[in-house]
Scaffold this active site. Structure first.
Site, short mmCIF file in Angstrom:
data_model
loop_
_atom_site.label_atom_id
_atom_site.label_comp_id
_atom_site.label_asym_id
_atom_site.label_seq_id
_atom_site.Cartn_x
_atom_site.Cartn_y
_atom_site.Cartn_z
N LYS A 53 25.66 10.58 27.98
CA LYS A 53 25.36 9.80 26.79
C LYS A 53 23.86 9.79 26.51
O LYS A 53 23.43 9.94 25.36
CB LYS A 53 25.88 8.36 26.98
CG LYS A 53 27.40 8.29 26.97
CD LYS A 53 27.94 6.92 27.34
CE LYS A 53 29.47 6.98 27.42
NZ LYS A 53 30.10 5.69 27.68
N GLN A 97 28.59 0.12 30.79
CA GLN A 97 29.53 1.13 31.27
C GLN A 97 30.58 0.48 32.17
O GLN A 97 30.25 -0.29 33.08
CB GLN A 97 28.75 2.23 32.03
CG GLN A 97 29.60 3.43 32.42
CD GLN A 97 30.06 4.28 31.24
OE1 GLN A 97 29.48 4.24 30.15
NE2 GLN A 97 31.11 5.05 31.44
N ASP A 120 30.51 -0.07 21.52
CA ASP A 120 31.74 0.38 22.19
C ASP A 120 32.99 -0.15 21.48
O ASP A 120 34.10 0.33 21.72
CB ASP A 120 31.77 -0.13 23.63
CG ASP A 120 31.40 0.94 24.65
OD1 ASP A 120 31.66 2.13 24.37
OD2 ASP A 120 30.84 0.58 25.70
N1 L34 Z 1 31.69 0.89 28.24
N2 L34 Z 1 32.79 2.42 29.57
C1 L34 Z 1 32.33 2.08 28.37
N3 L34 Z 1 32.48 2.86 27.28
C2 L34 Z 1 33.13 4.04 27.38
O1 L34 Z 1 33.34 4.78 26.28
C3 L34 Z 1 33.60 4.46 28.62
N4 L34 Z 1 34.20 5.69 28.84
C4 L34 Z 1 35.27 5.81 29.82
C5 L34 Z 1 34.77 5.15 31.11
N5 L34 Z 1 34.00 3.94 30.90
C6 L34 Z 1 33.44 3.60 29.71
C7 L34 Z 1 33.54 6.87 28.74
O2 L34 Z 1 32.45 7.00 28.22
C8 L34 Z 1 35.43 7.31 29.95
N6 L34 Z 1 34.26 7.87 29.30
C9 L34 Z 1 33.94 9.24 29.26
C10 L34 Z 1 32.76 9.71 28.72
C11 L34 Z 1 32.44 11.07 28.71
C12 L34 Z 1 33.31 11.98 29.23
C13 L34 Z 1 34.50 11.53 29.77
C14 L34 Z 1 34.81 10.17 29.79
C15 L34 Z 1 32.94 13.41 29.21
O3 L34 Z 1 31.89 13.78 28.75
N7 L34 Z 1 33.79 14.31 29.76
C16 L34 Z 1 33.53 15.73 29.84
C17 L34 Z 1 33.41 16.20 31.28
C18 L34 Z 1 32.58 15.33 32.15
C19 L34 Z 1 32.56 15.77 33.61
O4 L34 Z 1 32.46 16.99 33.87
O5 L34 Z 1 32.67 14.88 34.48
C20 L34 Z 1 34.69 16.46 29.19
O6 L34 Z 1 34.48 17.57 28.72
O7 L34 Z 1 35.81 15.92 29.20
#
Ligand code: L34
Length: 310
Positions: A53, A97, A120
């Site tokens: 982020k 988070q 959020d």
């Molecule tokens: N407050 N907490 C708050 N807001 C959120 O919106 C989240 N979430 C979830 C967990 N806790 C939170 C996220 O941001 C899940 N989440 C999230 C954010 C980014 C990605 C996945 C989940 C992401 O970028 N995923 C990538 C791969 C990341 C990796 O390699 O670990 C993808 O391509 O899916």
């Protein structure tokens, strides 16, 4: 028929570009959009999401101000941080988070946020406005799913959407958004109390898997040509990978991709959309704040500002 693979990274890049353009316009008015990112503890997945982020914010010309707290931080201290961020006019958005350490009440922390900074969309006021169709920020992952469906031209009007999972951050808000008149899907929610989820998924035009269970959706549960959106981000131990884990969705990807009409990969599907939609909410929060200030300098603006404080 092999499914069309939905490129979440590409759609996310387009959304981030829009955020960047709007952030630049604010910069020209002397406002640099700023998100306060609050992280308690060192959960490895949370650390990597927060890093993603902050990188995206910087790439769009916005500020990410990080507040790192130890896992043992007291609830009162965390609430103190939130109150200070509510009062800080240079902060336009606040993100705490999740998950928080188990001794902290998530509800108390989320409710302490100023809804105007709740990028959020988790505050009870934001959730209420979302359900009632009012103003306020939409939660990033569900909003990202909606944008993916729209950008891919996946029909939702009259479609049967089956959601697996009833979490506050994905399943519940998605049910509300998909059943809005302008989306017009018929929604079924399956959860741990559902006896035979396959009964519902087999009838689904759109399957949204957000249960956090790798392999939950097998090919046998999917109707030919359905759109399959995988919200799962499961870290599964894998000693052959240099990170020590593999990222798996909730969908048995290979076999389901043979049968579905559309499918999102993990990684590279919904995850990048979550980050992109956050950027759009932050820039919107900053726009709202900037417009409230410039509005207050005119007579009608002063009345509007006074009304807001009633
Ligand atoms: N407050 N907490 C708050 N807001 C959120 O919106 C989240 N979430 C979830 C967990 N806790 C939170 C996220 O941001 C899940 N989440 C999230 C954010 C980014 C990605 C996945 C989940 C992401 O970028 N995923 C990538 C791969 C990341 C990796 O390699 O670990 C993808 O391509 O899916």
């Amino acid at each position: 028929m092999a499914a069309k693979i939905i490129d979440g990274k590409a759609v996310a890049a387009k959304m981030r570009e829009e955020a960047r353009t709007r952030a630049a316009a604010l910069e020209a008015r002397g406002v640099r959009p700023c998100l306060a990112v609050v992280l308690a503890g060192e959960d490895p997945a949370s650390l990597s999401y927060v890093a993603a982020k902050e990188k995206a914010l910087a790439g769009a010309g916005m500020e990410g101000r990080e507040f790192r707290l130890p896992a043992g931080v007291g609830e009162a201290e965390l609430l103190g941080v939130i109150n200070a961020l509510n009062a800080d006019e240079t902060v336009h958005g606040i993100l705490v988070q999740l998950p928080l350490p188990s001794h902290i009440r998530e509800k108390a922390v989320i409710s302490a946020m100023d809804p105007a900074k709740d990028v959020d969309g988790f505050h009870p006021v934001s959730v209420g406005n979302m359900v009632l169709g009012g103003k306020g920020f939409l939660p990033c992952t569900p909003h990202g799913v909606l944008v993916l469906l729209r950008e891919e031209g996946i029909p939702t009007d009259g479609a049967h959407a089956v959601i697996l999972g009833r979490s506050n951050i994905v399943g519940k808000p998605l049910a509300a958004l998909l059943s809005r008149r302008e989306v017009n899907a018929t929604v079924t929610i399956c959860h741990t109390g559902t006896r035979n989820p396959g009964l519902y998924t087999k009838e689904a035009d759109i399957i949204i898997a957000a249960a956090g269970r790798p392999g939950l959706i097998s090919a046998g549960m999917v109707k030919e040509g359905a759109a399959v959106i995988d919200v799962g981000v499961n870290r599964v131990a894998d000693s052959s990978s240099k990170k020590g884990y593999r990222l798996l969705g909730d969908v048995d990807y290979g076999p389901v991709a043979e049968k579905a009409g559309w499918i999102t990969p993990v990684p590279g599907g919904v995850g990048p959309m979550t980050v992109a939609m956050l950027l759009l909410n932050v820039v919107e929060a900053a726009e709202n704040a900037a417009n409230a200030v410039s509005g207050a300098n005119t007579a009608s603006g002063a009345r509007a500002a006074a009304a807001r404080h009633d």
